[in-house]
Write an enzyme that holds these catalytic residues in place. Structure first.
Site, PDB file in Angstrom:
ATOM      1  N   GLU A 433       0.778  -1.235   0.000  1.00  0.00           N
ATOM      2  CA  GLU A 433       0.000   0.000   0.000  1.00  0.00           C
ATOM      3  C   GLU A 433       0.815   1.294   0.000  1.00  0.00           C
ATOM      4  O   GLU A 433       0.820   2.043   0.958  1.00  0.00           O
ATOM      5  CB  GLU A 433      -0.965  -0.025   1.184  1.00  0.00           C
ATOM      6  CG  GLU A 433      -1.939  -1.168   1.043  1.00  0.00           C
ATOM      7  CD  GLU A 433      -3.152  -1.039   1.931  1.00  0.00           C
ATOM      8  OE1 GLU A 433      -2.974  -0.952   3.141  1.00  0.00           O
ATOM      9  OE2 GLU A 433      -4.277  -1.025   1.398  1.00  0.00           O
ATOM     10  N   GLU A 505      -5.084  -9.987   0.937  1.00  0.00           N
ATOM     11  CA  GLU A 505      -5.763  -9.775   2.221  1.00  0.00           C
ATOM     12  C   GLU A 505      -7.248  -9.982   2.000  1.00  0.00           C
ATOM     13  O   GLU A 505      -7.803  -9.514   1.006  1.00  0.00           O
ATOM     14  CB  GLU A 505      -5.527  -8.356   2.758  1.00  0.00           C
ATOM     15  CG  GLU A 505      -4.077  -8.088   3.113  1.00  0.00           C
ATOM     16  CD  GLU A 505      -3.826  -6.669   3.633  1.00  0.00           C
ATOM     17  OE1 GLU A 505      -4.753  -6.031   4.166  1.00  0.00           O
ATOM     18  OE2 GLU A 505      -2.674  -6.221   3.492  1.00  0.00           O
TER      19      GLU A 505
HETATM   20  C1  GAL Z   1      -4.988  -3.195   4.628  1.00  0.00           C
HETATM   21  C2  GAL Z   1      -3.537  -3.117   5.011  1.00  0.00           C
HETATM   22  C3  GAL Z   1      -3.233  -3.871   6.272  1.00  0.00           C
HETATM   23  C4  GAL Z   1      -4.244  -3.538   7.333  1.00  0.00           C
HETATM   24  C5  GAL Z   1      -5.621  -3.812   6.836  1.00  0.00           C
HETATM   25  C6  GAL Z   1      -6.702  -3.410   7.812  1.00  0.00           C
HETATM   26  O1  GAL Z   1      -5.321  -2.171   3.776  1.00  0.00           O
HETATM   27  O2  GAL Z   1      -2.717  -3.612   3.993  1.00  0.00           O
HETATM   28  O3  GAL Z   1      -1.959  -3.552   6.683  1.00  0.00           O
HETATM   29  O4  GAL Z   1      -4.145  -2.195   7.640  1.00  0.00           O
HETATM   30  O5  GAL Z   1      -5.863  -3.061   5.683  1.00  0.00           O
HETATM   31  O6  GAL Z   1      -6.598  -3.992   9.032  1.00  0.00           O
END
Ligand code: GAL
Length: 993
Positions: A433, A505
């Site tokens: 990010e 994620e």
């Molecule tokens: C994503 C990020 C993670 C964490 C997650 C929310 O955007 O890559 O590091 O922040 O969101 O918990």
């Protein structure tokens, strides 16, 4: 102290450091590691800015007598210095890159170590495996260098600065540096020397770096192991030996020109399910290096990812180095505990979010079998949160600045060069990010050039910001975060798909979460071009603050340290609590990614091996049980000859009795052989298939004489007096307010109609709607009540309106309460919702039952909390528990402990008090000592105060859980949107006379 401000100069990243190299351990002639650990208790002084640090701090003679002591490795915030601050995606200071606050706290560390004369003959390298954020080093009073990149190794050649006997090392660590702009990861922002510090003593000439790559022939019958060596001072003879996992030597020879290719016939290939590895020894005259070698090949063909020619599925987690006591300074045992837990829960992949883990971590992944995405220490997320910023607008603002070009490449190189020899790594990640930029494209191209044996990933390339036109040609996968299933479908609906799809994620596991995992799994399995996904995230991050008076652990999260800028409890989003106790979400994930799946196919059960390499029949003992009303009545072992990866196998259905009841077949998969982390007989997962859903409401046993019920009525109440009970019905609430049975009062608060729940973290969006609609304070307003005497019962009907202060009617409710002569109450509720109102979090009745009623028996989905979209860890069974145990103690209290799809519930004191609730149509229920208001009102679990009563919620439905704290809304099928609801159940108080 006046220092050259390297910490604000991105053109100076490292001073006096050695070029990066692979991480390896060397052993001296006596077989001992040539490594002197400097970890231990060091002298320490905290300064709020560098100008307070004495000028002579680096001097050998500097008097550190007044300094405190601190353990190295460690984070100073965990030892009472500075302040904890939890931030997700904000810069903690003004966005004025590359400058950081003048008040930039410093940790001044000093230690003394001994060096023996012998070692002065050798080359000596001082290594720091991790220092946050940057540091200046003096040895025996001489400045030897500076470095940054918190999670990278910095190596200094200190050979000419060492002295026989005492040596004095001084390290000044800055909390912030220009590098911090590239370390805006979602974590508690901690500082200090948090990884090992050590000196390696090595021969004058030695292998400085080496690269081992494996290549497989097309038929996988031959492996080439390529070894490229780089020496400090020119070519040396190196004796190599290759051992198999059993310790037998396979080949050995001398490498004369720094390059060698070993051919292994019929190699045993590595994969996460069978992590077979070889050991390569590289020996020079005075030294030996041992490197674990995994022979494997990762390739993409037609957007499908293949490992050793087999398509693979990633069932991963994102993992941070995080511990509630030592912060980032996690040690070997901590990591082993994580890996063991992961293996026990069927997880096969780890994304090292969002930085390289300890240098020894990838080797453990190779050894124990995990696919690893190694990620560069790079995140510039804060650029998306500047004024008028957004991912779509300013994400790349920082890394698109040319002053950071070198730093971006440096970070990517540091990760790849250090970890390149570890077979577990199947993919490099350029970072997280930060938007996209020319610098990242350059870094991506460099990775491709340097190491063509792995894939390259970078999720943030989907954002095109500034004037930069993204070129993603160097990226091998189309990587996304938190896409809904519809979004995934859109990707594949666009026609020709060039790259495999991966969710780096998903399933944000914050609090009571994640919901909807099974739907994702079905999607992943249905599409070979989906490589798989990584749950966000492995562990809750918090700081342990000792125990509260009630004995509970006190965990602090964002804001608890009075930080002005913080992201609250967004750090509590893991599958395990900070101390690694599994959340129910981890149990859920385990069964969603079970190794075998079963489904009905006509009159048989079809088993499918979901693994990519192992024969399931050889790996698991399969046990099939028939459950009647949730209890096992028969079981048998299923013996299969073979079930190769992805193969299916039909087994006959066990005979199901004709009698009425709820029947299931439960098929469980037990490990046949013990492994490093798995004990023989451990259950890897199960399936439960419903055969007959015919719940029969048990007749009430009553031995006394039943006489007619006497009825009296006034403006507000209806009074019912039976042979053994006195009930009072409240016409204003449209429910009973007293249930007095056999000499004991069960209620003394009216039963409430309930459409509210203590918001879960995933309700953070929808709760705004729910609150605006008045759901937290909705009350039933009885309009007309009618009492009728039927043959065997008294029937009370009430029409009412469900409404809340200042809002219109939420719903019209007609309730019917039939009270039988034996005291049993049949409840029937019909609800017509005002269609303008949003979906309900739940709908049901809430009872405040008089204590004691601590024991619970139920027939429904257990033993874990279960919801319409989160019940894979549970199964339909009959369970005994207690009210206390049914509470899932989330650090930030919220809705918990519901049980989905239940037909029967009993609470008792195991003496003479009990209440039973039954329904043919399954309901959800919850028993708790905490009201939903108490759960919603408290910030921490240790602050919770139990109510005077046992709260029992009997719900027509409980809304789904989803992952909307950072993901899509729960699917519509899990929301309670129906305009009409009919709900029936039976209440028995007292039970058998
Ligand atoms: C994503 C990020 C993670 C964490 C997650 C929310 O955007 O890559 O590091 O922040 O969101 O918990």
């Amino acid at each position: 102290m006046l220092l050259t401000k390297y910490y604000e100069d991105p053109s100076v990243l490292h001073v006096g450091t050695m070029p990066d190299r692979a991480y390896y351990e060397c052993y001296g002639e006596n077989g001992q590691k040539d490594c002197m650990m400097l970890n231990g208790i060091w002298k320490f002084q905290y300064y709020s800015e560098v100008y307070e640090v004495p000028d002579s701090f680096g001097d050998k003679a500097f008097d550190d007598g007044s300094f405190n002591e601190i353990p190295v490795p460690g984070c100073w915030q965990n030892h009472g210095y500075g302040q904890h601050q939890y931030l997700c995606n904000f810069y903690p200071y003004s966005y004025i890159p590359p400058y950081v606050p003048h008040e930039n706290p410093c940790g001044a560390y000093r230690t003394v170590f001994q060096v023996e004369a012998d070692n002065l003959e050798k080359k000596a390298y001082l290594n720091f495996d991790g220092v946050d954020s940057c540091f200046y080093v003096w040895l025996n009073g001489t400045f030897i260098g500076y470095s940054q990149v918190a999670h990278g190794t910095s190596e200094f050649d200190v050979s000419r600065y060492l002295q026989k006997g005492n040596n004095q090392l001084a390290v000044l660590v800055f909390q912030w540096s220009d590098g911090s702009y590239l370390e805006c990861q979602d974590k508690f922002r901690m500082s200090g020397i948090f990884r090992d510090v050590y000196i390696q003593f090595r021969p004058q000439n030695h292998i400085r770096d080496f690269f081992v790559k494996t290549e497989l022939s097309e038929d996988y019958k031959k492996a080439k192991i390529d070894i490229e060596l780089e020496f400090l001072k020119g070519l040396m003879d190196v004796q190599y030996s290759l051992y198999n996992q059993e310790g037998d030597i396979l080949c050995s020879a001398v490498i004369e020109r720094g390059q060698e290719t070993i051919t292994v016939n019929n190699p045993v290939l590595w994969n996460a399910e069978q992590p077979y590895s070889y050991i390569l020894c590289l020996e020079t005259e005075a030294e030996e290096i041992r490197q674990r070698v995994a022979v494997r090949e990762i390739k993409v063909k037609n957007a499908v990812v293949y490992l050793n020619g087999a398509p693979i599925k990633i069932k991963g987690v994102n993992r941070h180095d995080s511990d509630p006591i030592v912060g980032y300074a996690v040690d070997y045992d901590h990591v082993i505990r994580d890996l063991k837990l992961m293996k026990e829960h069927n997880i096969n992949a780890i994304r090292a979010s969002h930085y390289p883990n300890a240098p020894w971590f990838p080797d453990l992944c190779t050894k124990y079998g995990f696919y690893l995405i190694a990620e560069a220490d790079l995140e510039a997320h804060g650029a998306a949160n500047i004024y008028e910023g957004a991912c779509s607008k300013t994400f790349g603002d920082l890394i698109q600045r040319e002053i950071f070009d070198e730093a971006v490449l440096d970070r990517v190189k540091k990760c790849v060069i250090r970890d390149k020899n570890h077979g577990s790594i199947i993919m490099w990640s350029l970072g997280n990010e930060s938007g996209f930029s020319k610098s990242l494209e350059t870094a991506g191209r460099w990775v491709r050039e340097y190491d063509n044996s792995r894939l390259v990933h970078y999720e943030s390339s989907i954002w095109e910001t500034g004037n930069h036109k993204n070129d993603v040609s160097m990226l091998d996968v189309y990587s996304k975060m938190y896409d809904s299933i519809e979004k995934i479908d859109e990707y594949f609906a666009q026609g020709e798909v060039e790259k495999p799809y991966m969710l780096c994620e998903y399933a944000h596991s914050m609090g009571n979460s994640p919901g909807g995992l099974e739907d994702y799994a079905n999607k992943f399995y249905s599409e070979p071009r989906i490589l798989g996904a990584f749950v966000w995230e492995w562990c809750d991050h918090a700081v342990y603050m000792g125990k509260a008076d009630n004995g509970k652990k006190k965990y602090y999260y964002g804001g608890d340290f009075k930080e002005k800028l913080h992201n609250d409890n967004f750090c509590l989003d893991g599958l395990v609590y900070p101390d690694r106790t599994p959340h129910t979400g981890l149990k859920e994930y385990k069964n969603v990614i079970r190794p075998i799946r079963a489904r009905m196919e006509g009159q048989s059960i079809l088993l499918e091996n979901m693994l990519d390499f192992l024969d399931a029949a050889e790996t698991f003992d399969i046990v099939c049980e028939v459950l009647k009303n949730g209890e096992s009545i028969r079981s048998k072992n299923i013996v299969l000859e073979s079930m190769k990866p992805h193969e299916t196998c039909e087994i006959p259905l066990m005979e199901i009795p004709q009698e009425q009841g709820v029947y299931h077949v439960k098929i469980s998969y037990y490990y046949r052989n013990a492994g490093e982390f798995i004990a023989q007989g451990d259950c890897a997962g199960f399936d439960e298939l419903c055969m007959k859903d015919d719940y029969q409401i048990a007749e009430r046993q009553y031995k006394g004489n039943l006489s007619d019920i006497a009825v009296a009525e006034d403006e507000k109440y209806v009074y019912l007096k039976g042979s053994n009970f006195n009930y009072v019905y409240n016409k204003h609430t449209g429910s009973f307010s007293n249930l007095y049975y056999n000499g004991q009062e069960y209620l003394n608060t009216p039963i409430l109609y309930n459409i509210w729940r203590a918001p879960t973290d995933n309700d953070c969006q929808v709760k705004k709607k729910w609150e605006a609609a008045g759901y937290p304070s909705a009350l039933n307003h009885g309009l007309h009540t009618n009492v009728a005497r039927e043959k065997e019962c008294i029937t009370i009907t009430t029409s009412s309106l469900l409404a809340a202060p200042h809002v219109q009617t939420i719903a019209e409710i007609n309730s019917t309460w039939e009270v039988e002569k034996n005291g049993r109450i049949k409840v029937k509720i019909e609800l017509q919702k005002n269609e303008i109102m949003p979906d309900f979090p739940r709908f049901g009745l809430r009872f405040f039952l008089q204590k004691p009623l601590e024991y619970v028996t139920y027939q429904g989905y257990g033993p874990y909390e279960s919801y319409s979209d989160k019940h894979q860890a549970s199964y339909y069974g009959r369970f005994d528990s207690t009210v206390e145990h049914m509470h899932e103690d989330y650090i930030k209290p919220q809705e918990n402990g519901s049980h989905f799809h239940s037909n029967y519930l009993m609470l008792s004191d195991r003496k003479n008090k009990k209440v039973e609730i039954q329904s043919q149509r399954p309901f959800s229920f919850q028993t708790s000592y905490y009201t939903q208001e108490e759960l919603a009102g408290k910030k921490h679990n240790y602050e919770l105060e139990p109510a005077a009563q046992v709260i029992v919620c009997v719900d027509y439905k409980m809304g789904g859980i989803g992952t909307n704290s950072c993901g899509p809304e729960p699917d519509l099928i899990y929301q309670i949107t129906e305009p009409k609801i009919e709900f029936e159940f039976v209440i028995d108080i007292g039970g058998e006379e």
